[in-house]
Design a protein around this motif. Structure first.
Motif, PDB file in Angstrom:
ATOM      1  N   ASP A 175       7.867  -9.414 -10.834  1.00 52.59           N
ATOM      2  CA  ASP A 175       7.330  -9.243  -9.481  1.00 52.59           C
ATOM      3  C   ASP A 175       6.007  -8.488  -9.502  1.00 52.59           C
ATOM      4  O   ASP A 175       5.219  -8.585  -8.565  1.00 52.59           O
ATOM      5  N   LEU A 176       5.789  -7.702 -10.564  1.00 52.29           N
ATOM      6  CA  LEU A 176       4.618  -6.832 -10.589  1.00 52.29           C
ATOM      7  C   LEU A 176       4.238  -6.542 -12.036  1.00 52.29           C
ATOM      8  O   LEU A 176       5.113  -6.373 -12.885  1.00 52.29           O
ATOM      9  N   CYS A 177       2.930  -6.501 -12.315  1.00 52.94           N
ATOM     10  CA  CYS A 177       2.454  -6.127 -13.653  1.00 52.94           C
ATOM     11  C   CYS A 177       1.457  -4.990 -13.487  1.00 52.94           C
ATOM     12  O   CYS A 177       0.364  -5.184 -12.949  1.00 52.94           O
ATOM     13  N   GLN A 178       1.839  -3.808 -13.911  1.00 54.72           N
ATOM     14  CA  GLN A 178       0.984  -2.635 -13.741  1.00 54.72           C
ATOM     15  C   GLN A 178       0.410  -2.203 -15.087  1.00 54.72           C
ATOM     16  O   GLN A 178       1.135  -2.066 -16.068  1.00 54.72           O
ATOM     17  N   ILE A 179      -0.906  -1.995 -15.111  1.00 52.32           N
ATOM     18  CA  ILE A 179      -1.592  -1.551 -16.328  1.00 52.32           C
ATOM     19  C   ILE A 179      -1.995  -0.097 -16.105  1.00 52.32           C
ATOM     20  O   ILE A 179      -2.931   0.200 -15.342  1.00 52.32           O
ATOM     21  N   PHE A 180      -1.270   0.823 -16.726  1.00 52.26           N
ATOM     22  CA  PHE A 180      -1.575   2.253 -16.583  1.00 52.26           C
ATOM     23  C   PHE A 180      -2.594   2.657 -17.642  1.00 52.26           C
ATOM     24  O   PHE A 180      -2.412   2.397 -18.833  1.00 52.26           O
ATOM     25  N   THR A 181      -3.671   3.318 -17.183  1.00 53.70           N
ATOM     26  CA  THR A 181      -4.730   3.680 -18.112  1.00 53.70           C
ATOM     27  C   THR A 181      -5.288   5.054 -17.755  1.00 53.70           C
ATOM     28  O   THR A 181      -4.652   5.819 -17.022  1.00 53.70           O
ATOM     29  N   ASP A 182      -6.469   5.378 -18.294  1.00 52.61           N
ATOM     30  CA  ASP A 182      -7.013   6.727 -18.111  1.00 52.61           C
ATOM     31  C   ASP A 182      -8.072   6.785 -17.015  1.00 52.61           C
ATOM     32  O   ASP A 182      -8.763   7.796 -16.878  1.00 52.61           O
ATOM     33  N   VAL A 183      -8.251   5.715 -16.252  1.00 50.01           N
ATOM     34  CA  VAL A 183      -9.091   5.740 -15.046  1.00 50.01           C
ATOM     35  C   VAL A 183      -8.243   5.184 -13.896  1.00 50.01           C
ATOM     36  O   VAL A 183      -7.241   4.509 -14.139  1.00 50.01           O
ATOM     37  N   ASP A 184      -8.667   5.469 -12.652  1.00 50.35           N
ATOM     38  CA  ASP A 184      -7.778   5.144 -11.527  1.00 50.35           C
ATOM     39  C   ASP A 184      -8.041   3.772 -10.917  1.00 50.35           C
ATOM     40  O   ASP A 184      -7.702   3.530  -9.772  1.00 50.35           O
ATOM     41  N   GLY A 185      -8.649   2.883 -11.697  1.00 46.15           N
ATOM     42  CA  GLY A 185      -8.862   1.528 -11.212  1.00 46.15           C
ATOM     43  C   GLY A 185     -10.075   0.912 -11.879  1.00 46.15           C
ATOM     44  O   GLY A 185     -10.633   1.457 -12.839  1.00 46.15           O
ATOM     45  N   VAL A 186     -10.464  -0.241 -11.346  1.00 41.70           N
ATOM     46  CA  VAL A 186     -11.634  -0.952 -11.873  1.00 41.70           C
ATOM     47  C   VAL A 186     -12.830  -0.595 -10.999  1.00 41.70           C
ATOM     48  O   VAL A 186     -12.743  -0.598  -9.765  1.00 41.70           O
ATOM     49  N   TYR A 187     -13.941  -0.284 -11.634  1.00 43.90           N
ATOM     50  CA  TYR A 187     -15.188   0.102 -10.960  1.00 43.90           C
ATOM     51  C   TYR A 187     -16.271  -0.953 -11.220  1.00 43.90           C
ATOM     52  O   TYR A 187     -16.142  -1.781 -12.130  1.00 43.90           O
ATOM     53  N   ASP A 188     -17.348  -0.851 -10.469  1.00 43.93           N
ATOM     54  CA  ASP A 188     -18.447  -1.808 -10.687  1.00 43.93           C
ATOM     55  C   ASP A 188     -19.187  -1.528 -11.992  1.00 43.93           C
ATOM     56  O   ASP A 188     -19.860  -2.400 -12.534  1.00 43.93           O
ATOM     57  N   ARG A 189     -19.057  -0.293 -12.496  1.00 39.96           N
ATOM     58  CA  ARG A 189     -19.626   0.105 -13.791  1.00 39.96           C
ATOM     59  C   ARG A 189     -18.652   1.071 -14.443  1.00 39.96           C
ATOM     60  O   ARG A 189     -17.774   1.608 -13.754  1.00 39.96           O
ATOM     61  N   ASP A 190     -18.801   1.350 -15.710  1.00 36.25           N
ATOM     62  CA  ASP A 190     -17.896   2.285 -16.383  1.00 36.25           C
ATOM     63  C   ASP A 190     -17.996   3.664 -15.712  1.00 36.25           C
ATOM     64  O   ASP A 190     -19.041   4.323 -15.797  1.00 36.25           O
ATOM     65  N   PRO A 191     -16.914   4.126 -15.066  1.00 42.67           N
ATOM     66  CA  PRO A 191     -16.985   5.401 -14.328  1.00 42.67           C
ATOM     67  C   PRO A 191     -17.188   6.617 -15.241  1.00 42.67           C
ATOM     68  O   PRO A 191     -17.596   7.672 -14.777  1.00 42.67           O
ATOM     69  N   ARG A 192     -16.918   6.444 -16.528  1.00 44.62           N
ATOM     70  CA  ARG A 192     -17.146   7.577 -17.452  1.00 44.62           C
ATOM     71  C   ARG A 192     -18.621   7.731 -17.771  1.00 44.62           C
ATOM     72  O   ARG A 192     -19.095   8.824 -18.051  1.00 44.62           O
ATOM     73  N   VAL A 193     -19.336   6.633 -17.733  1.00 43.58           N
ATOM     74  CA  VAL A 193     -20.765   6.664 -18.047  1.00 43.58           C
ATOM     75  C   VAL A 193     -21.580   6.871 -16.774  1.00 43.58           C
ATOM     76  O   VAL A 193     -22.591   7.580 -16.776  1.00 43.58           O
ATOM     77  N   TYR A 194     -21.106   6.252 -15.667  1.00 40.49           N
ATOM     78  CA  TYR A 194     -21.835   6.328 -14.386  1.00 40.49           C
ATOM     79  C   TYR A 194     -20.943   6.998 -13.340  1.00 40.49           C
ATOM     80  O   TYR A 194     -20.099   6.327 -12.725  1.00 40.49           O
ATOM     81  N   PRO A 195     -21.119   8.294 -13.118  1.00 38.62           N
ATOM     82  CA  PRO A 195     -20.264   9.009 -12.162  1.00 38.62           C
ATOM     83  C   PRO A 195     -20.375   8.447 -10.739  1.00 38.62           C
ATOM     84  O   PRO A 195     -19.460   8.608  -9.941  1.00 38.62           O
ATOM     85  N   GLY A 196     -21.474   7.752 -10.427  1.00 39.48           N
ATOM     86  CA  GLY A 196     -21.629   7.180  -9.086  1.00 39.48           C
ATOM     87  C   GLY A 196     -21.025   5.790  -8.940  1.00 39.48           C
ATOM     88  O   GLY A 196     -21.227   5.128  -7.915  1.00 39.48           O
ATOM     89  N   ALA A 197     -20.270   5.338  -9.945  1.00 38.05           N
ATOM     90  CA  ALA A 197     -19.697   3.982  -9.890  1.00 38.05           C
ATOM     91  C   ALA A 197     -18.744   3.840  -8.700  1.00 38.05           C
ATOM     92  O   ALA A 197     -18.130   4.807  -8.272  1.00 38.05           O
ATOM     93  N   THR A 198     -18.637   2.604  -8.200  1.00 37.59           N
ATOM     94  CA  THR A 198     -17.796   2.345  -7.017  1.00 37.59           C
ATOM     95  C   THR A 198     -16.507   1.655  -7.431  1.00 37.59           C
ATOM     96  O   THR A 198     -16.524   0.683  -8.197  1.00 37.59           O
ATOM     97  N   ARG A 199     -15.403   2.155  -6.906  1.00 39.33           N
ATOM     98  CA  ARG A 199     -14.087   1.605  -7.267  1.00 39.33           C
ATOM     99  C   ARG A 199     -13.733   0.425  -6.355  1.00 39.33           C
ATOM    100  O   ARG A 199     -14.015   0.451  -5.164  1.00 39.33           O
ATOM    101  N   PHE A 200     -13.109  -0.592  -6.934  1.00 36.09           N
ATOM    102  CA  PHE A 200     -12.643  -1.733  -6.139  1.00 36.09           C
ATOM    103  C   PHE A 200     -11.184  -1.500  -5.735  1.00 36.09           C
ATOM    104  O   PHE A 200     -10.376  -1.066  -6.559  1.00 36.09           O
TER     105      PHE A 200
END
Ligand code: ADP
Ligand code: ASP
Ligand code: MG
Length: 241
Positions: free
Chosen positions: A166-191
Motif C-alpha cells: 500500500d505504501l513505499c517509504q524511503i527514509f533518508t537523512d533529508v526531509d524530502g526531495v528538493y529542487d537542488r541538493d539541500p546540503r549544498v544549497y541551503p536555499g533549496a526548495t522542498r517539493f
C-alpha cells in the motif's frame, strides 16, 4: 495493509539509529500493518568494502566484488532484526537470494527481473516483520549480484510492486526531495509532491537522493514513493503519478 520502509546508510549508522528505526517499524506493526523493512549498509560501509577489495586486487572481478559488497547490507539486516526482536516483536532477516530477488547477470549494476519465491509472503503470514537486504539479488547461475550504488531504493520499490504494498517509504537523512541538493544549497526548495518524470530529470541532473531505477520501476508499476527523514518522521515528498 502492507508497508515497505527502506532505511539508508546514515539512518542506520549506529546502534541508536538502528533502534530508532526499529521503534518506528514496530509502531507500525503494533497498529496492525504488515511491514517489510529494506536496509542499506551502515554509514560508509560499502565504500570501506570497496577499499578493502582494492587493497587486495585493484581489478578484482565484478563477480567477486558483488560477493564482497553484499556483506554490508547483510550485517544491517541482521542487526535490524535483532533490534526489532529486542522490542518484543518477531522479525526475520532475509538476504536477496532468500527473498527470491532475481536479477540479470550484470555484476555491479544488475537489474531486478522478478521475485522467484514466496518466502516473504510466508514470513509475513507467520506474523514476522521481514527485514530484507537492499542492493542485492541473485542471477540465473545462483550468483550474488548487486544493483549499482544507491540500489537499495530499487529493492524497496521492487518489493512494493511485486507484493502490491500500500505504501513505499524511503527514509533518508533529508526531509524530502528538493529542487537542488539541500546540503549544498541551503536555499533549496522542498517539493510536497513530484511526478515521476520530474524526479527522473532531477536524478539526471545529479540528485542521487533516489536510485534512478527505483523511480522507473515505481512509474512502470504506478507505486507512489514517499521520501522522508528518518530523524523526524515528518511527512516527506511523494513521488508519484
Ligand atoms: P541514503 O543513504 O538514505 O540512501 P543518499 O545519500 O543516497 O541517502 O541520498 C540522500 C542525499 O541526497 C542527501 O543527503 C542529499 O545531500 C542528497 N541530495 C542530492 N540532491 C538532492 C535533492 N535534489 N533533494 C534531496 N536530497 C538530495
Ligand atoms: N550500500 C549501497 C551503496 O552504498 C546501496 C545503497 O545504499 O542503496 O551504494
Ligand atoms: Mg541512497
Amino acid at each position: 495493509m502492507l508497508i515497505v520502509q527502506k532505511y539508508g546508510g546514515t539512518s542506520l549508522a549506529n546502534a541508536a539509529r538502528i533502534h530508532s528505526a526499529a521503534r518506528r517499524v514496530t509502531g507500525l506493526a503494533q497498529q496492525g500493518a504488515h511491514v517489510i523493512v529494506v536496509v542499506s549498509a551502515q554509514g560508509d560501509t560499502t565504500d570501506e568494502l570497496i577499499t578493502k577489495a582494492e587493497f587486495v586486487n585493484l581489478r578484482g572481478s565484478a563477480r567477486e566484488m558483488d560477493m564482497c559488497l553484499c556483506v554490508g547490507e547483510q550485517l544491517s539486516a541482521a542487526l535490524m532484526a535483532m533490534a526489532i526482536g529486542a522490542l518484543g516483536f518477531p522479525a526475520v532477516s532475509l538476504t536477496g537470494w532468500q527473498a527470491g530477488l532475481q536479477t540479470d547477470s550484470v555484476h555491479g549494476n544488475a537489474r531486478i527481473t522478478g521475485l522467484g519465491n514466496d518466502r516473504i509472503r510466508k514470513e509475513l503470514d507467520k506474523g514476522n516483520i521481514v527485514v530484507v537486504t537492499g542492493f542485492q539479488g541473485i542471477n540465473q547461475n545462483n550468483d550474488i549480484t548487486t544493483l549499482g550504488r544507491g540500489g537499495s531504493d530499487t529493492t524497496a520499490v521492487a518489493l512494493a510492486a511485486f507484493l502490491q504494498a500500500d505504501l513505499c517509504q524511503i527514509f533518508t537523512d533529508v526531509d524530502g526531495v528538493y529542487d537542488r541538493d539541500p546540503r549544498v544549497y541551503p536555499g533549496a526548495t522542498r517539493f510536497g509532491r513530484l511526478p515521476y518524470d520530474k524526479m527522473l530529470r532531477l536524478i539526471e541532473g545529479g540528485a542521487q537522493v533516489l536510485h534512478d531505477r527505483s523511480v522507473e520501476m515505481a512509474r512502470d508499476h504506478q507505486i507512489p514513493i514517499e521520501v522522508l527523514s528518518s530523524f523526524t518522521g515528518a511527512p516527506g515528498t511523494i513521488v508519484g503519478p
